[in-house]
Scaffold this motif. Structure first.
Motif, PDB file in Angstrom:
ATOM      1  N   PHE A 122       8.202 -10.861  -7.726  1.00 60.89           N
ATOM      2  CA  PHE A 122       6.770 -10.931  -7.997  1.00 60.89           C
ATOM      3  C   PHE A 122       6.360  -9.729  -8.834  1.00 60.89           C
ATOM      4  CE2 PHE A 122       7.546  -8.758  -4.045  1.00 60.89           C
ATOM      5  CZ  PHE A 122       6.694  -7.659  -4.051  1.00 60.89           C
ATOM      6  N   ALA A 123       5.224  -9.868  -9.516  1.00 61.46           N
ATOM      7  CA  ALA A 123       4.667  -8.744 -10.273  1.00 61.46           C
ATOM      8  C   ALA A 123       3.945  -7.816  -9.316  1.00 61.46           C
ATOM      9  CB  ALA A 123       3.708  -9.251 -11.350  1.00 61.46           C
ATOM     10  N   CYS A 124       3.961  -6.533  -9.630  1.00 60.59           N
ATOM     11  CA  CYS A 124       3.397  -5.542  -8.718  1.00 60.59           C
ATOM     12  C   CYS A 124       2.584  -4.527  -9.516  1.00 60.59           C
ATOM     13  CB  CYS A 124       4.539  -4.844  -7.970  1.00 60.59           C
ATOM     14  SG  CYS A 124       4.032  -3.536  -6.836  1.00 60.59           S
ATOM     15  N   THR A 125       1.389  -4.213  -9.053  1.00 67.60           N
ATOM     16  CA  THR A 125       0.620  -3.147  -9.694  1.00 67.60           C
ATOM     17  C   THR A 125       1.093  -1.802  -9.151  1.00 67.60           C
ATOM     18  OG1 THR A 125      -1.093  -3.128  -7.984  1.00 67.60           O
ATOM     19  CG2 THR A 125      -1.394  -4.673  -9.821  1.00 67.60           C
ATOM     20  N   PRO A 126       0.901  -0.733  -9.905  1.00 62.63           N
ATOM     21  CA  PRO A 126       1.281   0.590  -9.396  1.00 62.63           C
ATOM     22  C   PRO A 126       0.615   0.941  -8.071  1.00 62.63           C
ATOM     23  CG  PRO A 126       0.894   0.683 -11.751  1.00 62.63           C
ATOM     24  CD  PRO A 126       0.466  -0.684 -11.309  1.00 62.63           C
ATOM     25  N   ASP A 127      -0.618   0.514  -7.871  1.00 59.60           N
ATOM     26  CA  ASP A 127      -1.309   0.843  -6.622  1.00 59.60           C
ATOM     27  C   ASP A 127      -0.698   0.123  -5.422  1.00 59.60           C
ATOM     28  OD1 ASP A 127      -3.176   2.639  -7.674  1.00 59.60           O
ATOM     29  OD2 ASP A 127      -4.504   1.016  -8.296  1.00 59.60           O
ATOM     30  N   LEU A 128      -0.055  -1.029  -5.650  1.00 62.36           N
ATOM     31  CA  LEU A 128       0.564  -1.768  -4.553  1.00 62.36           C
ATOM     32  C   LEU A 128       1.980  -1.282  -4.263  1.00 62.36           C
ATOM     33  CD1 LEU A 128       0.366  -4.188  -2.555  1.00 62.36           C
ATOM     34  CD2 LEU A 128       1.248  -5.644  -4.394  1.00 62.36           C
ATOM     35  N   PHE A 129       2.608  -0.616  -5.218  1.00 63.22           N
ATOM     36  CA  PHE A 129       4.014  -0.242  -5.080  1.00 63.22           C
ATOM     37  C   PHE A 129       4.307   0.604  -3.831  1.00 63.22           C
ATOM     38  CE2 PHE A 129       7.703   2.469  -6.069  1.00 63.22           C
ATOM     39  CZ  PHE A 129       8.657   1.484  -6.304  1.00 63.22           C
ATOM     40  N   PRO A 130       3.490   1.608  -3.475  1.00 54.11           N
ATOM     41  CA  PRO A 130       3.794   2.369  -2.260  1.00 54.11           C
ATOM     42  C   PRO A 130       3.905   1.497  -1.013  1.00 54.11           C
ATOM     43  CG  PRO A 130       2.160   3.527  -3.561  1.00 54.11           C
ATOM     44  CD  PRO A 130       2.333   2.182  -4.198  1.00 54.11           C
ATOM     45  N   GLU A 131       3.030   0.502  -0.887  1.00 48.49           N
ATOM     46  CA  GLU A 131       3.080  -0.381   0.276  1.00 48.49           C
ATOM     47  C   GLU A 131       4.313  -1.278   0.233  1.00 48.49           C
ATOM     48  OE1 GLU A 131       2.387  -2.362   3.762  1.00 48.49           O
ATOM     49  OE2 GLU A 131       1.620  -0.453   3.029  1.00 48.49           O
ATOM     50  N   VAL A 132       4.705  -1.711  -0.969  1.00 52.63           N
ATOM     51  CA  VAL A 132       5.930  -2.500  -1.109  1.00 52.63           C
ATOM     52  C   VAL A 132       7.128  -1.683  -0.643  1.00 52.63           C
ATOM     53  CG1 VAL A 132       7.514  -3.543  -2.786  1.00 52.63           C
ATOM     54  CG2 VAL A 132       5.063  -4.005  -2.937  1.00 52.63           C
ATOM     55  N   MET A 133       7.206  -0.422  -1.069  1.00 48.83           N
ATOM     56  CA  MET A 133       8.318   0.437  -0.668  1.00 48.83           C
ATOM     57  C   MET A 133       8.310   0.671   0.837  1.00 48.83           C
ATOM     58  SD  MET A 133      10.350   1.067  -3.099  1.00 48.83           S
ATOM     59  CE  MET A 133      11.301   1.953  -1.893  1.00 48.83           C
ATOM     60  N   ALA A 134       7.133   0.920   1.397  1.00 48.86           N
ATOM     61  CA  ALA A 134       7.045   1.159   2.840  1.00 48.86           C
ATOM     62  C   ALA A 134       7.521  -0.061   3.621  1.00 48.86           C
ATOM     63  CB  ALA A 134       5.607   1.510   3.216  1.00 48.86           C
TER      64      ALA A 134
END
Length: 404
Positions: free
Chosen positions: A375-387
């Motif tokens: 999926f596409a991910c915005t920079p602001d969402l990336f920390p939550e994806v990593m967590a």
């Protein structure tokens, strides 16, 4: 007065209160080549804005003063850096930053402005943003030595701005995920996870006292000292992924600053380059990339797979539009093998603030079938994806993830 003039005058007379402002805006938008029908002639600041717009998009007011040759709707900034630099200064004077960035991108695309970015005076005049950095990175191997210092300063400005925006949230999300992964049933008071504790003890609710008796405490211990997780960022550096490369370099530098994770950054086209040693400086990382060229995802994943020593504690993030130029079957086989060994695998089709990316839907669907969300991910969402990936819980996938 001719019929046309009378019609134009009548239209102007019929304009209600506030209509003059609408005519002004339509005149600036349409370009005033005689067919706009507004009858409005800009003056002062509006005339300067009109010249700047005409130089890029064509339209009225054409002439040597605005860099447009002739009187048609052909735009142009001429062939010299001084003329283009003056134009860049004008648009920064008359338009807000967000509009300036759009006009710069259009100038690069429509008028071949990229060649002029090889000159220092041009770089000093531009509005620095992620798209400009992507253009500079694609050009940096052709830059004369006199331009490299200025180009690095522009890239550093943008990278620093992104890091200030994203670093604190990333560190908080990742360190929180690592702490929670060490969950214990006998937590110290300060380590009690009260939300989970309440949910786990709802059957012990005492209505007369309006309270829950916490028969079982749920908490998270502090993560042990030393490296607890391994993160591999595998980034496609084909030309269409420029914004994603910029953001990935910044996130890689932020993650590398955390002692409790080991971060590896790998970029690829048809070859593979490991930039882990440069992660202390995102500018060095970015100037180590080579935007453009083909794509061999399979080869890149083979390299990443060879560096994995603790599969169950490893997260691999592939950032690519999935247009594979290598061997498709082997690529999917490597993903399947990594997941089977315990690796958390995530495919991000883009890591940017832009709209929906173009990507290979067939490959995205194949990855989704393997249990690897794409999926596409915005920079602001990336920390939550990593967590979420570090905690091995469901990822915050957008409403319409690829592969559905």
């Amino acid at each position: 007065m001719s019929g046309v003039d009378e019609g134009t005058a009548g239209a102007a007379a019929a304009v209600p209160v506030g209509g003059e402002e609408r005519l002004r805006r339509w005149r600036l938008a349409l370009g005033g080549d005689g067919a706009d029908g507004t009858g409005h002639e800009p003056a002062g600041r509006d005339a300067a804005m009109d010249r700047a717009l005409s130089a890029l998009y064509g339209g009225g007011g054409a002439g040597p003063d605005n860099g447009v040759e002739g009187g048609g709707r052909e735009g142009g900034l001429g062939g010299s850096a001084p003329r283009a630099a003056r134009w860049l200064g004008d648009i920064r004077t008359y338009f807000p930053s967000s509009v300036v960035q759009v006009m710069q991108r259009d100038a690069i695309d429509r008028l071949g402005l990229s060649a002029l970015l090889l000159e220092p005076e041009m770089l000093e005049a531009v509005e620095a943003d992620v798209h400009l950095v992507g253009t500079l990175l694609s050009l940096h191997r052709a830059m004369p030595e006199t331009t490299r210092t200025t180009a690095r300063a522009v890239v550093r400005t943008v990278a620093g701005r992104l890091e200030r925006r994203l670093a604190a949230r990333t560190r908080s999300a990742v360190t929180g995920a690592l702490d929670r992964s060490a969950r214990t049933s006998r937590p110290r008071h300060r380590d009690i996870d009260w939300d989970r504790t309440v949910r786990a003890n709802l059957r012990n609710y005492l209505p007369e006292y309006r309270t829950v008796v916490p028969e079982r405490l749920v908490g998270h211990g502090r993560a042990a000292h030393g490296v607890t997780k391994d993160i591999v960022l595998c980034v496609d550096q084909s030309g269409s992924m420029a914004s994603s490369v910029v953001h990935a370099a910044v996130f890689g530098a932020v993650l590398a600053s955390l002692r409790s994770v080991s971060t590896r950054l790998v970029v690829f086209d048809t070859s593979v380059v490991d930039l882990t040693e440069q992660l202390d400086d995102p500018v060095d990382v970015l100037f180590g990339t080579r935007l453009g060229g083909g794509t061999d995802i399979n080869r890149a994943l083979a390299y990443c797979q060879s560096r994995i020593t603790r599969p169950a504690e490893t997260v691999v993030v592939l950032i690519s539009d999935l247009y594979e130029g290598g061997i498709r079957g082997e690529m999917l086989g490597r993903v399947a093998a990594m997941k089977k060994s315990g690796v958390q695998f995530v495919a991000l089709l883009a890591l940017s603030d832009e709209g929906a990316p173009a990507y290979d839907r067939e490959h995205a669907a194949a990855l989704a079938a393997l249990g690897a969300p794409a999926f596409a991910c915005t920079p602001d969402l990336f920390p939550e994806v990593m967590a979420a990936a570090l905690e091995k819980r469901p990822l915050p996938v957008p409403e319409e993830p690829a592969g559905r």
